[in-house]
Design a protein around this motif. Structure first.
Motif, PDB file in Angstrom:
ATOM      1  N   THR A  32      -3.001  12.293  -1.157  1.00 26.98           N
ATOM      2  CA  THR A  32      -4.143  13.202  -1.116  1.00 26.98           C
ATOM      3  C   THR A  32      -3.682  14.653  -1.162  1.00 26.98           C
ATOM      4  O   THR A  32      -4.500  15.545  -1.368  1.00 26.98           O
ATOM      5  CB  THR A  32      -4.965  12.974   0.165  1.00 26.98           C
ATOM      6  OG1 THR A  32      -4.092  13.089   1.304  1.00 26.98           O
ATOM      7  CG2 THR A  32      -5.606  11.589   0.176  1.00 26.98           C
ATOM      8  N   PHE A  84      -5.646   1.405  -5.084  1.00 28.92           N
ATOM      9  CA  PHE A  84      -6.166   1.452  -6.449  1.00 28.92           C
ATOM     10  C   PHE A  84      -5.133   0.936  -7.445  1.00 28.92           C
ATOM     11  O   PHE A  84      -5.459   0.199  -8.385  1.00 28.92           O
ATOM     12  CB  PHE A  84      -6.564   2.892  -6.796  1.00 28.92           C
ATOM     13  CG  PHE A  84      -7.007   3.085  -8.216  1.00 28.92           C
ATOM     14  CD1 PHE A  84      -8.298   2.781  -8.606  1.00 28.92           C
ATOM     15  CD2 PHE A  84      -6.118   3.555  -9.176  1.00 28.92           C
ATOM     16  CE1 PHE A  84      -8.709   2.947  -9.917  1.00 28.92           C
ATOM     17  CE2 PHE A  84      -6.511   3.725 -10.495  1.00 28.92           C
ATOM     18  CZ  PHE A  84      -7.811   3.418 -10.870  1.00 28.92           C
ATOM     19  N   ASP A 139     -13.483  -7.484   1.069  1.00 35.38           N
ATOM     20  CA  ASP A 139     -13.249  -6.040   0.913  1.00 35.38           C
ATOM     21  C   ASP A 139     -12.966  -5.621  -0.522  1.00 35.38           C
ATOM     22  O   ASP A 139     -12.728  -4.436  -0.783  1.00 35.38           O
ATOM     23  CB  ASP A 139     -12.105  -5.532   1.816  1.00 35.38           C
ATOM     24  CG  ASP A 139     -12.418  -5.688   3.292  1.00 35.38           C
ATOM     25  OD1 ASP A 139     -13.604  -5.562   3.655  1.00 35.38           O
ATOM     26  OD2 ASP A 139     -11.489  -5.953   4.071  1.00 35.38           O
ATOM     27  N   SER A 148      -8.416  -3.087  -2.096  1.00 33.04           N
ATOM     28  CA  SER A 148      -9.601  -2.561  -2.769  1.00 33.04           C
ATOM     29  C   SER A 148      -9.235  -1.265  -3.475  1.00 33.04           C
ATOM     30  O   SER A 148      -8.103  -0.770  -3.347  1.00 33.04           O
ATOM     31  CB  SER A 148     -10.715  -2.286  -1.750  1.00 33.04           C
ATOM     32  OG  SER A 148     -10.324  -1.234  -0.866  1.00 33.04           O
ATOM     33  N   ASN A 153       0.826  -1.204   0.000  1.00 34.64           N
ATOM     34  CA  ASN A 153       0.000   0.000   0.000  1.00 34.64           C
ATOM     35  C   ASN A 153       0.862   1.257   0.000  1.00 34.64           C
ATOM     36  O   ASN A 153       0.547   2.243  -0.672  1.00 34.64           O
ATOM     37  CB  ASN A 153      -0.934   0.010   1.219  1.00 34.64           C
ATOM     38  CG  ASN A 153      -2.069  -0.988   1.092  1.00 34.64           C
ATOM     39  OD1 ASN A 153      -2.263  -1.595   0.044  1.00 34.64           O
ATOM     40  ND2 ASN A 153      -2.818  -1.178   2.169  1.00 34.64           N
ATOM     41  N   PHE A 200      -4.010   5.172   4.390  1.00 38.86           N
ATOM     42  CA  PHE A 200      -4.033   5.121   2.922  1.00 38.86           C
ATOM     43  C   PHE A 200      -3.411   6.387   2.333  1.00 38.86           C
ATOM     44  O   PHE A 200      -2.308   6.761   2.689  1.00 38.86           O
ATOM     45  CB  PHE A 200      -5.455   4.843   2.415  1.00 38.86           C
ATOM     46  CG  PHE A 200      -6.074   3.613   3.016  1.00 38.86           C
ATOM     47  CD1 PHE A 200      -5.461   2.375   2.855  1.00 38.86           C
ATOM     48  CD2 PHE A 200      -7.233   3.679   3.768  1.00 38.86           C
ATOM     49  CE1 PHE A 200      -6.014   1.220   3.420  1.00 38.86           C
ATOM     50  CE2 PHE A 200      -7.790   2.540   4.340  1.00 38.86           C
ATOM     51  CZ  PHE A 200      -7.177   1.314   4.154  1.00 38.86           C
ATOM     52  N   LYS A 260     -10.192   1.540  -2.631  1.00 39.73           N
ATOM     53  CA  LYS A 260      -9.934   2.528  -1.583  1.00 39.73           C
ATOM     54  C   LYS A 260      -8.552   2.337  -0.973  1.00 39.73           C
ATOM     55  O   LYS A 260      -7.812   3.305  -0.775  1.00 39.73           O
ATOM     56  CB  LYS A 260     -11.000   2.434  -0.488  1.00 39.73           C
ATOM     57  CG  LYS A 260     -10.750   3.397   0.672  1.00 39.73           C
ATOM     58  CD  LYS A 260     -11.725   3.184   1.818  1.00 39.73           C
ATOM     59  CE  LYS A 260     -11.388   4.093   2.994  1.00 39.73           C
ATOM     60  NZ  LYS A 260     -12.274   3.860   4.170  1.00 39.73           N
ATOM     61  N   SER A 261      -8.183   1.095  -0.684  1.00 36.43           N
ATOM     62  CA  SER A 261      -6.913   0.847   0.015  1.00 36.43           C
ATOM     63  C   SER A 261      -5.714   0.858  -0.917  1.00 36.43           C
ATOM     64  O   SER A 261      -4.617   1.257  -0.526  1.00 36.43           O
ATOM     65  CB  SER A 261      -6.969  -0.486   0.771  1.00 36.43           C
ATOM     66  OG  SER A 261      -7.025  -1.585  -0.130  1.00 36.43           O
ATOM     67  N   ASP A 264     -17.882  -3.360  -1.979  1.00 38.93           N
ATOM     68  CA  ASP A 264     -18.660  -2.985  -0.794  1.00 38.93           C
ATOM     69  C   ASP A 264     -19.609  -4.100  -0.370  1.00 38.93           C
ATOM     70  O   ASP A 264     -19.831  -4.325   0.821  1.00 38.93           O
ATOM     71  CB  ASP A 264     -19.457  -1.704  -1.071  1.00 38.93           C
ATOM     72  CG  ASP A 264     -18.557  -0.486  -1.207  1.00 38.93           C
ATOM     73  OD1 ASP A 264     -17.443  -0.515  -0.664  1.00 38.93           O
ATOM     74  OD2 ASP A 264     -18.974   0.482  -1.868  1.00 38.93           O
TER      75      ASP A 264
END
Length: 332
Positions: free
Chosen positions: A11, A57, A84, A52, A4, A241, A54-55, A87
């Motif tokens: 962000t 991409f 996971d 996922s 990860n 993340f 979210k975790s 959803d």
């Protein structure tokens, strides 16, 4: 954790992460006295459950083709699935044991250690230099812990030897702490205990010798990160993340000498004002907990740390026991 981090999508505006590898780094000293690392692997071998959009991409993008999946579940249309990944779980699957599975089943559809294997070249964030035999210069090394208590969000070591000590005492809670009682800790030095094929005392010695092999100014700075601090209700305090880029920014700024830090008993820890928290929905009290160092709680852990170091017997480098004594003095 490593995968990860290696494929992280920041962000923070204006920041970009490129991936050289997600697992193994072979490091050697260059002519300039700095450590350079190459990725000796051709692909990624990651834990599937929990991966996922979210975790991670970029990991999902990497496995869209030419990939191998082990111990995952099968969908009715011949695709793969793991916990996971979406959803909602599919209404019907063939689980990793070959049995029919529905969301009402008692056991997970995929084995908890189900894996994906994909060519690294398929990763959207792969760095252009990822196969450069000259390697990439290493400015910092991060040790990733999984502590629900006591360990701050990020800690910079005082120096190389102190960083090796921090790596040697990495742990997770084996049992929750009762009121006034420290929980039992499971130690996993450098997160390497299952992978080290020789005495860990010699492993620690190797790290210490690396620190003596070049001028201190050439060595990477050592940091200890912990994304897993929990609140009283058991929930994670830090969003993790892509938001981990905020911690990476502070680390980069520490390397450049532009970010502040506070000297604590366990190392150098930022104040909330040292971190770029713009746009992050997190309150001051939570940040204070994430960056707190409780000397009394750390003092209560000293007997467990001592017993952990004792377990390596005569092979334990004396420098690490000296570091423990120094920690005790700083704790008062």
């Amino acid at each position: 954790g490593k995968t990860n981090m290696a494929m992280l999508i920041p962000t923070l505006p204006g920041w970009k992460v490129e991936t050289v590898g997600d697992d193994i780094a072979w490091m050697k000293f260059g002519a300039d006295g700095r450590l350079y690392a190459i990725n000796p692997e051709a692909g990624f071998f990651g834990v599937a459950p929990g991966t996922s959009a979210k975790s991670n991409f970029n990991a999902l993008e990497s496995v869209k083709g030419n990939s191998i999946f082990t111990n995952c579940a099968l969908t009715d249309d011949g695709d793969i699935w793991w916990e996971d990944l979406s959803d909602e779980a599919p209404a019907h699957l063939i689980d990793w044991k070959g049995n029919d599975w529905t969301p009402a089943s008692d056991s997970p559809a995929a084995h908890p250690n189900a894996r994906f294997t994909a060519p690294a070249a398929q990763c959207p964030s792969i760095a252009p230099e990822w196969q450069d035999p000259a390697g990439e210069p290493i400015s910092a090394i991060l040790f990733g812990g999984r502590r629900a208590t006591n360990v701050p969000l990020v800690t910079e070591s005082f120096d190389w030897r102190h960083g090796v000590f921090l790596g040697s005492i990495m742990s997770s809670e084996k049992t929750a702490a009762a009121a006034g009682v420290v929980g039992e800790l499971r130690f996993d030095p450098f997160a390497m205990l299952p992978f080290c094929g020789y005495n860990m005392g010699d492993y620690f010695k190797h790290w210490l010798e690396i620190g003596e092999a070049t001028d201190a100014s050439n060595l990477p700075k050592l940091f200890w990160v912990n994304w897993f601090r929990k609140g009283d209700d058991g929930s994670f305090l830090w969003p993790g993340f892509g938001e981990n880029s905020r911690v990476l920014k502070w680390i980069v700024e520490r390397l450049e000498g532009t970010a502040g830090a506070n000297d604590t008993a366990i190392g150098r820890v930022p104040s909330a004002s040292d971190l770029d928290l713009a746009g992050l929905d997190i309150d001051d009290a939570t940040m204070a907990t994430l960056l707190s160092v409780d000397n009394a709680a750390w003092s209560a852990e000293i007997p467990q740390i001592e017993a952990h170091l004792d377990s390596f017997g005569a092979e334990l480098p004396s420098e690490l026991r000296d570091e423990l004594r120094e920690l005790e003095k700083r704790l008062g």
